[in-house]
Design an enzyme around this catalytic site. Structure first.
Site, short mmCIF file in Angstrom:
data_model
loop_
_atom_site.label_atom_id
_atom_site.label_comp_id
_atom_site.label_asym_id
_atom_site.label_seq_id
_atom_site.Cartn_x
_atom_site.Cartn_y
_atom_site.Cartn_z
N CYS A 47 -6.57 -6.88 3.74
CA CYS A 47 -7.22 -6.36 4.90
C CYS A 47 -8.25 -7.88 4.43
CB CYS A 47 -7.55 -5.42 4.50
SG CYS A 47 -6.35 -4.02 4.40
N ALA B 243 1.00 -1.32 0.08
CA ALA B 243 0.01 0.02 -0.51
C ALA B 243 0.33 1.09 -0.23
CB ALA B 243 -0.86 -0.11 1.33
N ALA B 244 1.52 1.14 0.98
CA ALA B 244 2.27 2.57 1.32
C ALA B 244 3.65 2.72 0.26
CB ALA B 244 3.10 2.58 2.70
N ARG C 199 3.57 9.96 -11.49
CA ARG C 199 1.93 10.86 -11.68
C ARG C 199 2.74 12.23 -12.15
NH1 ARG C 199 -3.24 8.71 -11.66
NH2 ARG C 199 -3.40 7.03 -9.95
C1 LIG Z 1 -5.46 -9.58 7.99
C2 LIG Z 1 -5.25 -8.46 8.21
C3 LIG Z 1 -6.39 -7.99 8.13
C4 LIG Z 1 -6.57 -6.31 7.67
N1 LIG Z 1 -7.39 -5.40 7.65
C5 LIG Z 1 -7.52 -4.52 7.57
C6 LIG Z 1 -8.58 -3.39 7.89
O1 LIG Z 1 -10.07 -3.96 7.93
N2 LIG Z 1 -8.78 -2.31 7.35
C7 LIG Z 1 -7.59 -1.10 7.50
O2 LIG Z 1 -7.29 -0.17 7.32
N3 LIG Z 1 -6.13 -2.35 7.56
C8 LIG Z 1 -6.09 -3.77 7.70
N4 LIG Z 1 -4.91 -4.16 7.99
C9 LIG Z 1 -4.23 -3.93 7.80
C10 LIG Z 1 -3.57 -3.21 6.70
O3 LIG Z 1 -3.67 -4.42 6.05
C11 LIG Z 1 -2.35 -2.20 6.69
O4 LIG Z 1 -2.23 -1.75 7.44
C12 LIG Z 1 -1.17 -2.24 5.29
O5 LIG Z 1 -1.12 -3.30 4.83
C13 LIG Z 1 0.08 -1.28 5.66
O6 LIG Z 1 0.84 -1.17 4.65
P1 LIG Z 1 2.00 -1.18 4.45
O7 LIG Z 1 1.80 -1.16 2.57
O8 LIG Z 1 2.77 -0.29 5.25
O9 LIG Z 1 2.90 -2.27 4.48
P2 LIG Z 1 2.95 -3.46 4.19
O10 LIG Z 1 1.38 -3.75 3.84
O11 LIG Z 1 3.36 -4.86 5.43
O12 LIG Z 1 3.43 -3.98 2.77
C14 LIG Z 1 4.60 -4.08 3.29
C15 LIG Z 1 5.81 -4.83 2.59
O13 LIG Z 1 7.20 -4.36 2.26
C16 LIG Z 1 7.87 -6.56 2.29
N5 LIG Z 1 8.71 -5.41 2.40
C17 LIG Z 1 9.40 -5.51 3.39
N6 LIG Z 1 10.42 -5.75 4.15
C18 LIG Z 1 10.83 -5.88 2.48
C19 LIG Z 1 12.51 -5.83 2.36
N7 LIG Z 1 13.38 -5.94 3.70
N8 LIG Z 1 11.86 -6.04 1.22
C20 LIG Z 1 11.78 -6.40 0.29
N9 LIG Z 1 9.81 -5.91 0.80
C21 LIG Z 1 10.40 -5.71 2.34
C22 LIG Z 1 6.96 -6.29 2.50
O14 LIG Z 1 6.85 -7.95 1.88
C23 LIG Z 1 5.42 -6.56 2.06
O15 LIG Z 1 4.58 -6.34 0.75
C24 LIG Z 1 -5.12 -5.70 8.24
C25 LIG Z 1 -4.06 -6.62 8.28
C26 LIG Z 1 -3.74 -8.15 7.96
C27 LIG Z 1 -3.04 -8.47 8.08
#
Ligand SMILES: Cc1cc2nc3c(=O)[nH]c(=O)nc-3n(C[C@H](O)[C@H](O)[C@H](O)COP(=O)(O)OP(=O)(O)OC[C@H]3O[C@@H](n4cnc5c(N)ncnc54)[C@H](O)[C@@H]3O)c2cc1C
Length: 456
Positions: free
Chosen positions: A46, A12-13, A23
């Site tokens: 999620c 996501a982030a 963009r």
């Molecule tokens: C079961 C579940 C249900 C959820 N339900 C909700 C909900 O209903 N509503 C809500 O708002 N949020 C929900 N969340 C939370 C939401 O999924 C997370 O807040 C969101 O995915 C965070 O996004 P992110 O990009 O910060 O991190 P992540 O989604 O964790 O992505 C980080 C990525 O970085 C990669 N990565 C990490 N370290 C490295 C590295 N060293 N080298 C290369 N790649 C790396 C990982 O593989 C991962 O793909 C839920 C989470 C889970 C697990």
């Protein structure tokens, strides 16, 4: 020469930042390389509980944008199965291991986007090489769990360890797949994101749908039979399990950041300014579950690992990296979930947060219904409000109800965000028709009750 943006983390982030930057700046101005150690980009963790339950049928439905789309439409060089193992801020390089092909690559950056997400808490006993124990953090975790559930001999008994919203959603999902489910929670009740009086409503609902609730209990180990999990071990004896799902919470994934000397805050998350720039290091940005953010009500730093924030923060970082201007204003802790038909919402501070932040407050609970009492389908709804004693300002709200409850929290979140008092809220022009609300909406009834409590 084009600048180079390197993104660590392809969900996501990270990918929100990458696509926003693209963009605003094309390839001649900005090359973008994104490293993702898993098999997917921009996936919805999620959605995992709903995929496991069968409500969502295909894993691919949970992928918003695959690597091919990023390559073709956004000209982003996505490197799947590449794990970044080090950041060298002096040389402005990252080092990544190719998990599929083997070997190591070094990639120069002008701008670095740190978006590694969170690391699930995994107790020592879960590290044993006993088959049948699963996290649910990534689509790979979900795939492994579903393979296990479909494999003979098919698991019949599940234990979910941890009663946060993910544990609760997984308990429901496994129940819907026909397993018997026990939920083990160390605290005295699940759903610590709610105040105890509201969490008890969720607890009752879990019991009613048939989840075995074991509270005040810590899992200390596993028992196995033929290399497969057979039970979780607790001080009160073993609980039989053919599959164990972990929902013990997460911590910001900051190992690389820490090693590279990026500043961490008191919650353990990476510190950023409002533009999502990491202070004190040139050209480094961070967003999502790996960062801490400001709570707009308490004024304190918090770590709130939610997709809603990760997407917004990533977007803000990407706009700034692309040469625009955007800020992330902080969070108020709004979240929703459900247990079968029971909907649960919260925003702002719980009583214990309000106490910890030093507020003097009143709290009220109002019982009402989702629709006009005479209209078919009207179901009970409980609204809790917490308001500052001196000013009457809303500090927090929680809703639990059988239908049309969860998204009502959004009206309260808007009121809270804008600093409304409960007195002002009593006049809010909310929609009314018998199929949608009683003539006095549950939110308005709760606001009136809070005004009465303040007057006492
Ligand atoms: C079961 C579940 C249900 C959820 N339900 C909700 C909900 O209903 N509503 C809500 O708002 N949020 C929900 N969340 C939370 C939401 O999924 C997370 O807040 C969101 O995915 C965070 O996004 P992110 O990009 O910060 O991190 P992540 O989604 O964790 O992505 C980080 C990525 O970085 C990669 N990565 C990490 N370290 C490295 C590295 N060293 N080298 C290369 N790649 C790396 C990982 O593989 C991962 O793909 C839920 C989470 C889970 C697990």
């Amino acid at each position: 020469m084009a600048e180079r943006l390197v993104v660590i983390g392809g969900d996501a982030a990270g990918m929100a930042a990458a696509s926003q930057a693209r963009r605003r700046r094309d390839r001649t101005e900005l090359e973008i390389v994104a490293f993702e150690r898993g098999h997917f980009t921009s996936y919805s963790a999620c959605g995992i509980p709903y995929w496991v339950s069968g409500v969502v049928s295909e894993r691919e439905q949970l992928v918003a944008r695959d690597p091919a789309t990023f390559r073709e439409r956004f000209d982003i060089d996505v490197r799947l199965r590449h794990e970044v193992t080090a950041i060298d801020p002096e040389r402005r390089e990252v080092v990544a291991r190719d998990l599929a092909g083997g070997g190591q690559v070094r990639e120069r950056y002008d701008v670095l986007m740190y978006a590694t997400g969170a690391t699930p808490v995994r107790p020592e006993w879960a590290a044993d090489s006993i088959a049948g124990v699963f996290g649910v953090q990534t689509l790979d975790d979900g795939t492994a769990l579903l393979d296990w559930l479909d494999r003979e001999p098919r698991p019949r008994r599940a234990v979910v360890v941890g009663g946060g919203y993910i544990g609760v959603e997984m308990a429901e999902a496994l129940l819907q797949r026909g397993l018997s489910v026990d939920l083990v929670e160390q605290a005295d009740r699940p759903m610590a994101t709610m105040d105890p009086d509201m969490a008890d409503l969720v607890l009752d609902a879990l019991r009613r749908i048939g989840v075995g609730i074991r509270t005040g209990l810590t899992v200390t180990g596993l028992r196995e039979r033929d290399g497969r999990v057979a039970a979780v071990v607790t001080p009160e004896g073993p609980i039989p399990a053919d599959v164990v799902v972990l929902g013990l919470g997460v911590r910001p994934n900051t190992a690389l950041a820490e090693a590279a000397g990026l500043p961490l805050g008191p919650t353990g998350g990476v510190r950023t300014d409002r533009r999502m720039r990491v202070p004190g290091v040139t050209g480094v940005w961070a967003a999502g579950d790996c960062v801490e953010t400001l709570h707009r009500v308490s004024g304190l730093p918090v770590h709130v690992p939610l997709g809603t924030h990760a997407n917004k923060q990533g977007r803000v970082a990407g706009i700034n990296i692309g040469g625009g201007y955007a800020t992330f204003p902080g969070v108020i802790g709004t979240a929703v979930t459900k247990v079968c038909d029971l909907e649960v919402g919260r925003t702002g501070l719980r009583e214990r947060d309000a106490l910890a932040a030093g507020f003097e407050f009143v709290s009220v609970i109002a019982e009402s219904t989702s629709r006009a009492g005479y209209y078919p389908g009207a179901r009970p709804m409980t609204v809790k409000l917490i308001a500052e004693r001196s000013s009457g300002r809303l500090l927090g709200a929680q809703i639990v109800g059988w239908s049309e409850a969860a998204k009502r929290i959004d009206a309260l979140a808007v009121a809270l965000w804008n600093g409304m008092t409960v007195d002002e809220m009593t006049s809010l022009d909310l929609g009314y028709a018998p199929p949608y609300a009683p003539v006095w909406d549950p939110v308005l009834i709760a606001a009136r009750k809070a005004v009465d409590a303040l007057a006492r």
